[in-house]
Design a protein around this motif. Structure first.
Motif: not given
Length: 163
Positions: A36-41, A97-101, A104-113, A136-142
């Motif tokens: 998993a990769i977590v990108i925090q915003f 990250v998604l294009a190059t796979e 397995d899971m990408l989290i975009l934390d606070e991208i909705l913010g 690939t699983e994609l999770i977004m928060t905000g």
């Protein structure tokens, strides 16, 4: 839940715990041998709440693109413009990250913010979703979610404070 198909999930709402739920999903994925990769915003560099994730490297990797130690709301207009570029760089990194796979899971934390502040658009986020492979699983928060994102997500969970 179908483990083969990577869902697009959104955790939103005024309640606390959106990031925690997303990180819990990442830890669960690691338990299944995934990465998993977590990108925090919008968290400010001073945020160290997720530093415990370093113990899970390289299975979970955390990225922050913002350079300032303050929260976004506390920045001057000039600093906001600079951080907007950094945030957009973070979103471009997510697309790559998604294009190059790379995970397995990408989290975009606070991208909705970032969307709420007008730093990124629905189209920007839809472009990231479009770069995702089916596995690939994609999770977004905000806090808030737009109808456009609601429509493309497989699951939208709203966390609210009951008491």
């Amino acid at each position: 839940m179908d483990e083969e198909k990577g869902l697009t999930q959104i955790y939103c709402g005024p309640g606390k715990g959106k990031t925690s739920v997303a990180i819990g999903q990442a830890i669960r994925a690691v338990g299944h041998g995934k990465r998993a990769i977590v990108i925090q915003f919008l968290k400010g560099r001073a945020t160290s709440k997720l530093d415990y994730l370093s113990a899970l490297e390289p299975d979970v990797r955390l990225f922050r693109f913002e350079k300032k130690d303050k929260y976004y709301e506390d920045l001057t207009q000039e600093e906001k413009l600079e951080e907007n570029l950094n945030i957009r760089n973070g979103l471009n990194f997510a697309r790559k990250v998604l294009a190059t796979e790379e995970c397995d899971m990408l989290i975009l934390d606070e991208i909705l913010g970032a969307l709420e502040f007008g730093i990124v658009s629905d189209e920007d986020i839809l472009g990231v979703i479009g770069a995702k492979s089916q596995e690939t699983e994609l999770i977004m928060t905000g806090n808030m979610v737009t109808d456009a994102l609601k429509n493309v997500a497989d699951r939208v969970v709203s966390l609210e404070i009951v008491k």
